[in-house]
Design an enzyme around this catalytic site. Structure first.
Site, PDB file in Angstrom:
ATOM      1  N   HIS A   1      39.988  23.409-115.878  1.00 26.30           N
ATOM      2  CA  HIS A   1      41.406  23.332-116.410  1.00 26.30           C
ATOM      3  C   HIS A   1      41.910  22.139-116.417  1.00 26.30           C
ATOM      4  O   HIS A   1      41.591  21.100-115.519  1.00 26.30           O
ATOM      5  CB  HIS A   1      42.401  24.394-115.517  1.00 26.30           C
ATOM      6  CG  HIS A   1      43.737  24.523-116.321  1.00 26.30           C
ATOM      7  ND1 HIS A   1      44.849  23.681-116.339  1.00 26.30           N
ATOM      8  CD2 HIS A   1      43.941  25.569-116.979  1.00 26.30           C
ATOM      9  CE1 HIS A   1      45.703  24.163-116.839  1.00 26.30           C
ATOM     10  NE2 HIS A   1      45.067  25.461-117.603  1.00 26.30           N
TER      11      HIS A   1
ATOM     12  N   ASP B   1      41.729  33.019-117.950  1.00 26.52           N
ATOM     13  CA  ASP B   1      40.911  33.721-118.965  1.00 26.52           C
ATOM     14  C   ASP B   1      39.642  34.572-118.371  1.00 26.52           C
ATOM     15  O   ASP B   1      39.125  35.238-118.994  1.00 26.52           O
ATOM     16  CB  ASP B   1      40.436  32.813-119.945  1.00 26.52           C
ATOM     17  CG  ASP B   1      41.515  32.260-120.908  1.00 26.52           C
ATOM     18  OD1 ASP B   1      42.262  32.968-121.302  1.00 26.52           O
ATOM     19  OD2 ASP B   1      41.784  31.011-121.169  1.00 26.52           O
TER      20      ASP B   1
HETATM   21  N1  COA Z   1      31.759  24.786-117.682  1.00 24.07           N
HETATM   22  C1  COA Z   1      31.284  23.860-117.200  1.00 24.07           C
HETATM   23  N2  COA Z   1      31.397  22.568-116.932  1.00 24.07           N
HETATM   24  C2  COA Z   1      32.802  22.308-117.180  1.00 24.07           C
HETATM   25  C3  COA Z   1      33.808  23.287-117.522  1.00 24.07           C
HETATM   26  C4  COA Z   1      33.130  24.678-117.743  1.00 24.07           C
HETATM   27  N3  COA Z   1      34.076  25.794-118.036  1.00 24.07           N
HETATM   28  N4  COA Z   1      35.162  22.716-117.559  1.00 24.07           N
HETATM   29  C5  COA Z   1      34.944  21.517-117.338  1.00 24.07           C
HETATM   30  N5  COA Z   1      33.579  21.087-116.995  1.00 24.07           N
HETATM   31  C6  COA Z   1      32.994  20.027-116.616  1.00 24.07           C
HETATM   32  C7  COA Z   1      32.442  19.295-117.825  1.00 24.07           C
HETATM   33  O1  COA Z   1      31.393  19.209-118.407  1.00 24.07           O
HETATM   34  C8  COA Z   1      32.936  17.811-117.394  1.00 24.07           C
HETATM   35  O2  COA Z   1      31.640  17.467-116.589  1.00 24.07           O
HETATM   36  P1  COA Z   1      31.106  16.064-116.514  1.00 24.07           P
HETATM   37  O3  COA Z   1      32.138  14.896-116.229  1.00 24.07           O
HETATM   38  O4  COA Z   1      29.985  16.097-115.811  1.00 24.07           O
HETATM   39  O5  COA Z   1      30.681  15.812-118.224  1.00 24.07           O
HETATM   40  C9  COA Z   1      33.884  17.846-116.429  1.00 24.07           C
HETATM   41  O6  COA Z   1      33.934  19.128-115.882  1.00 24.07           O
HETATM   42  C10 COA Z   1      35.522  17.606-117.204  1.00 24.07           C
HETATM   43  O7  COA Z   1      35.401  18.570-118.131  1.00 24.07           O
HETATM   44  P2  COA Z   1      36.489  18.070-119.481  1.00 24.07           P
HETATM   45  O8  COA Z   1      36.125  19.132-120.521  1.00 24.07           O
HETATM   46  O9  COA Z   1      36.318  16.795-119.801  1.00 24.07           O
HETATM   47  O10 COA Z   1      37.948  18.577-118.704  1.00 24.07           O
HETATM   48  P3  COA Z   1      39.317  18.731-119.605  1.00 24.07           P
HETATM   49  O11 COA Z   1      40.231  18.461-118.814  1.00 24.07           O
HETATM   50  O12 COA Z   1      39.147  18.136-121.042  1.00 24.07           O
HETATM   51  O13 COA Z   1      38.914  20.302-120.006  1.00 24.07           O
HETATM   52  C11 COA Z   1      39.269  22.448-120.481  1.00 24.07           C
HETATM   53  C12 COA Z   1      39.897  21.452-119.787  1.00 24.07           C
HETATM   54  C13 COA Z   1      39.904  23.977-120.228  1.00 24.07           C
HETATM   55  C14 COA Z   1      39.041  22.443-121.778  1.00 24.07           C
HETATM   56  C15 COA Z   1      37.533  22.804-119.893  1.00 24.07           C
HETATM   57  O14 COA Z   1      37.697  23.112-118.459  1.00 24.07           O
HETATM   58  C16 COA Z   1      36.929  23.784-120.483  1.00 24.07           C
HETATM   59  O15 COA Z   1      36.447  23.475-121.827  1.00 24.07           O
HETATM   60  N6  COA Z   1      36.814  25.110-120.069  1.00 24.07           N
HETATM   61  C17 COA Z   1      36.264  26.256-120.772  1.00 24.07           C
HETATM   62  C18 COA Z   1      37.007  26.927-121.693  1.00 24.07           C
HETATM   63  C19 COA Z   1      38.250  27.336-120.979  1.00 24.07           C
HETATM   64  O16 COA Z   1      38.031  28.228-120.140  1.00 24.07           O
HETATM   65  N7  COA Z   1      39.491  27.295-121.511  1.00 24.07           N
HETATM   66  C20 COA Z   1      40.764  27.845-121.145  1.00 24.07           C
HETATM   67  C21 COA Z   1      41.466  27.168-120.330  1.00 24.07           C
HETATM   68  S1  COA Z   1      42.787  28.126-119.700  1.00 24.07           S
END
Ligand code: COA
Length: 384
Positions: free
Chosen positions: A270, A321
């Site tokens: 998140h 989710d």
């Molecule tokens: N699975 C695996 N790794 C994850 C992850 C996940 N669901 N969510 C974050 N990470 C990791 C990323 O790979 C990244 O790792 P790194 O630094 O080694 O490259 C790190 O955590 C930061 O992730 P990032 O995507 O940059 O964080 P963000 O703040 O932009 O992302 C989300 C927030 C929600 C977009 C992200 O956690 C995600 O894509 N989650 C899955 C989709 C989801 O469940 N969305 C619903 C949100 S309520």
């Protein structure tokens, strides 16, 4: 000439990709403590609201920033009940869609169409916006249920126009009155998804509102944003992942393999929470109980294994989710409807934010850093 040479970076103190950490609005609708894992709707902790309140009460809370008294709640119930029927043309549109249509696309289109049948569609006054909020909130369950029945070759049911929104939704979807427990589970899910700060779809809603565009337009925009797998589309993705597994599979190995390939595991992580999403606690409990009831304990067990592996491997916790997928699946709801159910709830937050934005509006217009070239010589098409 390379593009970066001419950039005057002094014009752009810094770029915040994804607007991370930028505070662009003040709001009285909700508060998130990402470190503590706390979520408050207009003063009330969701840990209290989820078991004790109702979705209707939460709608009132988000719209008015206070809880209703008994008369006010009764009146809101009556308004929501009396507005559930769809205009015939919207129902005909739903009947004309293909069973393969994407539910969120159908919902978004149907909500857009509702504007055409709403006499106040272009009236952006607070009073008209409030009445429209009730009408849209009221009709979304009818649209979702109608689409699902249509694509399954079943007769579309008129709303009973009684009971809670959760009750009538389950009735229209399944063709039978839900029991008290099913109604409460759905109602709790609606409470837990109602509002969540400046998430992507709420930001979209406020951006549309800020141009003084109307509520239907803002909600249609928000739905477009919600649908993506990084936002509300994640719940469907979670279920599809779980359904792709087999009883003999090594779940931990499967997750580790995904992570090794740098693939995300949906339903985890998140932008704001750096600990367990408080909504996931409630949904986890419900998922455990429901999966047991319908003899699908394996789904819950897999989910717990995934939670453990994600914590150990990445120190990432589940978000709203992850367990909601198992909850809906155990209730017999098809995975591609989960994001629509999210929208059925989040409409309360979107409309509340629309009201707040409109009351103290400022056009939302960030800047961009131009990386392209300048002053290229224009040549006619036959010279290129
Ligand atoms: N699975 C695996 N790794 C994850 C992850 C996940 N669901 N969510 C974050 N990470 C990791 C990323 O790979 C990244 O790792 P790194 O630094 O080694 O490259 C790190 O955590 C930061 O992730 P990032 O995507 O940059 O964080 P963000 O703040 O932009 O992302 C989300 C927030 C929600 C977009 C992200 O956690 C995600 O894509 N989650 C899955 C989709 C989801 O469940 N969305 C619903 C949100 S309520």
């Amino acid at each position: 000439m390379t593009s970066n040479e001419n950039i005057d970076l002094s014009q752009y103190p810094h770029i915040d990709r994804g607007l991370e950490g930028i505070v662009a609005f003040s709001s009285r609708k909700s508060f998130i403590d990402g470190a503590k894992g706390e979520l408050i709707y207009a003063g009330y902790n969701i840990d209290d609201l989820a078991p004790k309140s109702t979705f209707e009460e939460v709608c009132f809370l988000l719209w008015h920033e206070r809880l209703p008294n008994a008369d006010e709640l009764k009146s809101l119930h009556a308004d929501l009940q009396s507005n559930r029927e769809l205009p015939e043309i919207v129902e005909n549109y739903i009947k004309s869609t293909s069973p393969k249509s994407e539910p969120m696309a159908v919902l978004r289109t149907a909500v857009s169409m509702l504007a055409d049948f709403d006499d106040e569609a272009r009236d952006v006054s607070p009073e008209a916006t409030y009445r429209k909020s009730i009408r849209i909130t009221s009709k979304i369950p009818t649209i979702i249920a109608a689409f699902d029945r249509m694509r399954n070759g079943k007769e579309i049911l008129k709303p009973l126009s009684e009971g809670s929104l959760a009750f009538d939704f389950l009735y229209m979807l399944n063709g039978e009155r839900p029991g008290k427990q099913a109604e409460k589970v759905m109602d709790m899910c609606l409470i837990l998804h109602a509002e969540h700060g400046m998430n992507a779809s709420t930001f979209t809603c406020r951006s549309v509102c800020a141009t003084q565009s109307d509520l239907h337009a803002a909600v249609a925009g928000a739905m477009g944003s919600l649908k993506g797998p990084l936002h509300g589309g994640a719940n469907t993705a979670v279920m599809n992942m779980l359904l792709g597994l087999d009883k003999g599979d090594d779940i931990a190995a499967f997750i580790k393999e995904r992570l090794a390939k740098k693939q995300k595991v949906m339903g985890f992580g998140h932008r704001v929470y750096k600990t367990f999403d408080p909504r996931a606690y409630h949904l986890r409990k419900m998922a455990g109980a429901l999966a047991k009831e319908v003899n699908m304990e394996y789904l819950y067990e897999w989910s717990e294994t995934i939670v453990k592996v994600m914590k150990e491997e990445k120190n990432i916790d589940p978000n709203v989710d992850f367990f909601s997928a198992t909850v809906y699946y155990s209730m017999g709801i098809k995975p591609d409807l989960y994001t629509c159910i999210f929208a059925m709830s989040r409409i309360s937050g979107w409309t509340a934010h629309y009201m707040e934005q409109a009351a103290n509006n400022r056009l939302i217009r960030p800047r961009q850093l131009y990386l392209g070239e300048k002053n290229l010589e224009y040549k006619s098409v036959d010279e290129r």
